[in-house]
Write an enzyme that holds these catalytic residues in place. Structure first.
Site, PDB file in Angstrom:
ATOM      1  N   SER A  12       0.976  -1.286  -0.008  1.00 41.59           N
ATOM      2  CA  SER A  12       0.025  -0.097  -0.177  1.00 41.59           C
ATOM      3  C   SER A  12       0.844   1.259  -0.126  1.00 41.59           C
ATOM      4  O   SER A  12       1.815   1.389  -0.860  1.00 41.59           O
ATOM      5  CB  SER A  12      -1.036   0.090   1.252  1.00 41.59           C
ATOM      6  OG  SER A  12      -1.916   0.948   1.063  1.00 41.59           O
TER       7      SER A  12
ATOM      8  N   ASP B   8      -5.901  -3.258  -2.460  1.00 43.60           N
ATOM      9  CA  ASP B   8      -4.733  -2.944  -1.478  1.00 43.60           C
ATOM     10  C   ASP B   8      -3.934  -4.175  -1.014  1.00 43.60           C
ATOM     11  O   ASP B   8      -4.531  -5.247  -0.732  1.00 43.60           O
ATOM     12  CB  ASP B   8      -5.206  -2.306  -0.285  1.00 43.60           C
ATOM     13  CG  ASP B   8      -4.452  -1.505   0.413  1.00 43.60           C
ATOM     14  OD1 ASP B   8      -3.832  -2.186   1.195  1.00 43.60           O
ATOM     15  OD2 ASP B   8      -4.443  -0.303   0.443  1.00 43.60           O
TER      16      ASP B   8
END
Length: 263
Positions: free
Chosen positions: A46, A158
Site C-alpha cells: 500500500s 490494496d
C-alpha cells in the site's frame, strides 16, 4: 553523525501500509541516509509500496514527500460510477508516468517487491518484474475509496488486506532487515470507544496489527512510532507531521542500535 556499520551486503527494508501515516517511511529513509545505511532490497504494501518504489527509483526524500503532497487523493474528474469504488484508480496512471517514465521494475536501482490482493481468489500476490505502475497502483488501491486495478483479467486491490507487512521476499535475500511499521496500535481509554465508527476503526487496526506482530520480531531493527495513531489514514494535512515523526523515531532507534554495538 556517526554511521552504523552493518556486517551485511544485503540490507532489506520492509514498509507497511498505513495511508498518510506512510509518510513516516520517508522519515525513516532520511534517518537511514544520515546514518550511512542504504537498503538494496525493498518490500512494501500500500503506502509502503509507493514509498518503496520511489526509494528504489533513486528519488531523494524531498522528492518522495513532494510526490505525495502534489498527487491529489480526491479530484472531481477522478470520481467514477462505472467501477467499484469512489475514485477510478486508473486515472493515476498518467500522473505516475511522470515519476516512473520507464514503467518497469527493471529500470529501478534497487530490488523491489510489491504485494497486492487478488480479490477474486482472495490471495496475496507479489510483483517484482515486468510493468511497474499498475501493480503499484493495485497495491495502494484501498477499497472502497479506490477502484480495483485490472491486471491480465484479474482484479487487484490494496496489499494490506492480506499482507500489511510483506517481509517474506526480503527474508529470502537480506541478512539485516529494517522494518518500518506505521499501522500502529496503542492503549485506549474506554471513552475513546463510544461510537460504532470508532469501534470499527479500532477492530480493523487490531486485525491488521495482529497479522504483522509476529513478523516484526523477525526484523533486526524496527521503527514503530505510536504517535502516528493520531494521524488520519487519508488526512493529507498530517503528511509533514508523519514524516517528522518517522524521522525522529528512526533516528532514536538507530542511535540506540549504534550504542548497543559499542557496549
Amino acid at each position: 553523525m556517526n554511521t552504523i556499520s552493518i556486517d551485511s551486503k544485503n540490507i532489506g527494508l520492509v514498509l507497511s501500509g498505513g495511508g498518510v501515516r506512510g509518510m513516516a517511511h520517508i522519515g525513516v529513509i532520511k534517518a537511514m541516509n544520515a546514518f550511512g545505511i542504504e537498503a538494496n532490497v525493498v518490500s512494501g504494501s500500500s503506502a509502503g509500496a509507493l514509498v518503496g518504489a520511489l526509494y528504489a527509483s533513486g528519488k531523494s526524500t524531498d522528492e518522495m514527500l513532494a510526490f505525495f503532497k502534489e498527487t491529489p487523493i480526491f479530484k472531481y474528474n477522478f470520481l467514477t460510477m462505472a467501477k467499484a469504488g469512489i475514485i477510478d484508480t486508473d486515472k493515476y496512471i498518467e500522473i505516475f508516468k511522470g515519476y516512473f517514465p520507464e514503467d518497469s521494475f527493471a529500470a529501478l536501482s534497487k530490488e523491489l517487491h510489491l504485494v497486492a490482493t487478488d480479490l477474486q481468489k482472495g490471495e496475496e500476490v507479489f510483483f517484482s518484474s515486468g510493468e511497474l505502475i499498475k501493480p503499484l497502483l493495485a497495491s495502494a488501491a484501498l477499497p472502497p475509496v479506490f477502484s480495483p486495478v485490472e491486471l491480465n483479467g484479474t482484479l487487484y486491490a490494496d496489499g494490506g488486506i492480506m499482507n500489511n507487512f510483506p517481509i517474506e521476499p526480503v527474508q529470502k535475500v537480506a541478512n539485516f532487515i529494517i522494518g518500518s511499521n506505521v499501522s500502529v496500535v496503542s492503549n485506549l481509554e474506554k471513552k475513546e470507544l463510544t461510537s460504532s465508527v470508532k469501534l470499527a476503526a479500532r477492530v480493523t487496526n487490531l486485525m491488521i496489527y495482529a497479522s504483522s506482530k509476529q513478523k516484526l520480531k523477525s526484523c533486526n531493527l524496527v521503527v514503530e512510532p505510536i504517535a502516528l495513531e493520531k494521524i488520519g489514514v487519508l488526512d493529507k494535512r498530517g503528511m509533514q507531521k508523519a514524516f517528522e515523526i518517522g524521522y525522529e523515531q528512526a533516528s532514536l532507534e538507530l542511535e540506540n542500535y549504534l550504542k548497543s554495538k559499542l557496549v
